[in-house]
Scaffold this active site. Structure first.
Site, PDB file in Angstrom:
ATOM      1  N   PHE A  13       9.535  -8.943  -3.287  1.00 45.72           N
ATOM      2  CA  PHE A  13       9.713  -9.069  -1.839  1.00 45.72           C
ATOM      3  C   PHE A  13       8.850  -8.026  -1.142  1.00 45.72           C
ATOM      4  O   PHE A  13       9.293  -7.278  -0.295  1.00 45.72           O
ATOM      5  CB  PHE A  13      11.201  -8.901  -1.468  1.00 45.72           C
ATOM      6  CG  PHE A  13      11.557  -9.520  -0.151  1.00 45.72           C
ATOM      7  CD1 PHE A  13      11.509 -10.895   0.033  1.00 45.72           C
ATOM      8  CD2 PHE A  13      11.942  -8.731   0.925  1.00 45.72           C
ATOM      9  CE1 PHE A  13      11.834 -11.478   1.248  1.00 45.72           C
ATOM     10  CE2 PHE A  13      12.281  -9.300   2.158  1.00 45.72           C
ATOM     11  CZ  PHE A  13      12.220 -10.680   2.306  1.00 45.72           C
ATOM     12  N   VAL A  16       3.685 -10.183   0.614  1.00 51.46           N
ATOM     13  CA  VAL A  16       3.592 -11.656   0.587  1.00 51.46           C
ATOM     14  C   VAL A  16       4.980 -12.294   0.497  1.00 51.46           C
ATOM     15  O   VAL A  16       5.245 -13.324   1.125  1.00 51.46           O
ATOM     16  CB  VAL A  16       2.685 -12.137  -0.575  1.00 51.46           C
ATOM     17  CG1 VAL A  16       2.565 -13.648  -0.585  1.00 51.46           C
ATOM     18  CG2 VAL A  16       1.308 -11.504  -0.469  1.00 51.46           C
ATOM     19  N   GLU A 183      -5.042  -4.359  -3.443  1.00 48.31           N
ATOM     20  CA  GLU A 183      -4.101  -4.296  -4.564  1.00 48.31           C
ATOM     21  C   GLU A 183      -3.483  -2.896  -4.595  1.00 48.31           C
ATOM     22  O   GLU A 183      -4.078  -1.944  -4.073  1.00 48.31           O
ATOM     23  CB  GLU A 183      -4.854  -4.535  -5.878  1.00 48.31           C
ATOM     24  CG  GLU A 183      -5.558  -5.873  -5.967  1.00 48.31           C
ATOM     25  CD  GLU A 183      -4.609  -7.046  -5.843  1.00 48.31           C
ATOM     26  OE1 GLU A 183      -3.681  -7.148  -6.645  1.00 48.31           O
ATOM     27  OE2 GLU A 183      -4.789  -7.868  -4.917  1.00 48.31           O
ATOM     28  N   LYS A 198     -10.332 -14.149 -10.037  1.00 47.51           N
ATOM     29  CA  LYS A 198     -10.383 -15.374  -9.221  1.00 47.51           C
ATOM     30  C   LYS A 198     -11.506 -16.291  -9.701  1.00 47.51           C
ATOM     31  O   LYS A 198     -11.346 -17.516  -9.752  1.00 47.51           O
ATOM     32  CB  LYS A 198     -10.569 -15.007  -7.747  1.00 47.51           C
ATOM     33  CG  LYS A 198      -9.323 -14.350  -7.170  1.00 47.51           C
ATOM     34  CD  LYS A 198      -9.605 -13.684  -5.855  1.00 47.51           C
ATOM     35  CE  LYS A 198      -8.346 -13.057  -5.270  1.00 47.51           C
ATOM     36  NZ  LYS A 198      -8.624 -12.128  -4.178  1.00 47.51           N
ATOM     37  N   GLY A 296      -3.701 -10.859   3.000  1.00 46.73           N
ATOM     38  CA  GLY A 296      -2.760 -10.635   4.114  1.00 46.73           C
ATOM     39  C   GLY A 296      -1.506 -11.459   3.912  1.00 46.73           C
ATOM     40  O   GLY A 296      -1.520 -12.483   3.209  1.00 46.73           O
TER      41      GLY A 296
HETATM   42  N1  HSE Z   1      -6.521  -7.720  -2.965  1.00 42.64           N
HETATM   43  C1  HSE Z   1      -6.807  -9.095  -2.776  1.00 42.64           C
HETATM   44  C2  HSE Z   1      -8.000  -9.237  -1.857  1.00 42.64           C
HETATM   45  C3  HSE Z   1      -5.600  -9.777  -2.198  1.00 42.64           C
HETATM   46  O1  HSE Z   1      -8.307  -8.261  -1.172  1.00 42.64           O
HETATM   47  O2  HSE Z   1      -8.640 -10.278  -1.838  1.00 42.64           O
HETATM   48  C4  HSE Z   1      -5.708 -11.272  -2.125  1.00 42.64           C
HETATM   49  O3  HSE Z   1      -5.887 -11.846  -3.384  1.00 42.64           O
END
Ligand code: HSE
Length: 319
Positions: A13, A16, A183, A198, A296
């Site tokens: 919690f 996000v 992060e 990603k 965000g």
């Molecule tokens: N830390 C990541 C970013 C959060 O800045 O893209 C979203 O995945």
């Protein structure tokens, strides 16, 4: 098509998680409610009543009414434990944990197949920008040649601020942390690791290519100095942290993350602040460009929400 009613067990919690709680209050059309929230820290002050929380994960796993687990915790190892337990119990899962997904892609795929339950993770890649489902569905029968983009919001925010507003790297990073973009360990952002996780997810959904994080190079923005910024300014360029993957002439896949100078002809030049942008090149559709907020609370929660909605229609990735 009728929609299934979803009872959510939420893990985490933070920024996000609370964002998801807020957006779910504003989407009455979706028959989804958060039934229980599992958190670690008993003493932390929270925005909503303590009645909503449990500290025992079994309260969620053993609740037969909970049919969806939403995992939004920070720790990738603990997240894998939660997600694999959920899949083994036949509960569908939504996760935003790119590190966990990139590190355990094959095992997660096997679990989904073995237990015939879906795991969706649109929020793990470029937050609000709907890229995974587009790769899965829209391009299903097109031939993807390359994918290239800015997939980390924090580093794009830092690069934009240091370049345009001339503030220091440390100040810009502190702002990205304060806004909830970065992060908890920001080297994951600045070192290009988050972008690599990603990219690995994108690779699996674009080229069906599954690789481990160690197999791809990532160079971050942490070694960009005044000289590079000065050069970019003088030449009318910008520096962007770019994740790129393409098919070589021999049919192999080449993929990496690195900072690049880009000129104003490149669409990525115009993607600033916390925005992400991805350019796809396919045989039939040719070039397409996706853009959206890449980090965000609400932008990320919007992707989680979209996965929850997809689960209410029993959607699952085909891979
Ligand atoms: N830390 C990541 C970013 C959060 O800045 O893209 C979203 O995945």
């Amino acid at each position: 098509m009728s929609r299934k009613k979803l009872n959510i067990g939420l893990f985490g919690f933070g920024c996000v998680g609370f964002g998801l709680y807020e957006v779910l209050q504003k989407t009455p059309g979706l028959k989804a409610n958060i039934k229980n929230i599992c958190v670690k820290d008993k003493n932390k002050a929270r925005e909503i009543s303590s009645d909503h929380f449990t500290f025992d994960k079994n309260d969620i796993f053993n609740d037969p009414e909970i049919n969806v687990i939403v995992e939004l915790i920070d720790d990738a190892d603990a997240a894998f434990e939660i997600v694999s337990t959920a899949l083994k119990s036949g509960k569908a899962v939504v996760s935003a944990n790119k590190k966990m997904i990139a590190e355990h892609f094959t095992e997660l795929l096997e679990l989904q197949r073995k237990y015939n339950v879906p795991l969706l993770y649109e929020a793990a890649c470029c937050a609000s920008m709907p890229i995974i489902r587009n790769l899965e569905e829209y391009y299903d029968n097109d031939l993807l040649e390359s994918i290239e983009g800015i997939v980390n919001g924090s580093t794009n925010y830092i690069l934009t601020k240091t370049f345009k507003d001339n503030i220091s790297y440390d100040e810009a990073l502190a702002e990205a942390q304060q806004k909830g973009f970065a992060e908890s360990n920001p080297i994951l952002d600045t070192g290009g690791f988050d972008a690599k996780y990603k990219l690995l997810i994108l690779l699996a959904h674009s080229f069906g290519f599954i690789a481990q994080p160690d197999e791809l190079f990532n160079i971050g923005i942490n070694n960009i100095g005044d000289l590079e910024l000065k050069y970019a300014r003088e030449k009318g360029l910008k520096i962007k942290l770019v994740a790129q993957a393409f098919k070589t002439k021999e049919g192999a896949i080449s993929a990496f993350v690195l900072p690049k100078f880009v000129d104003a002809e490149n669409r990525l030049f115009h993607v600033d602040d916390v925005f992400n942008g991805v350019i796809t090149k396919t045989s039939f559709a040719d070039t397409q460009f996706f853009v959206g907020k890449g980090a965000g609370a609400h932008p990320t929660a919007s992707a989680v929400l979209s996965d929850i909605s997809a689960l209410s229609y029993d959607y699952q990735y085909e891979y």
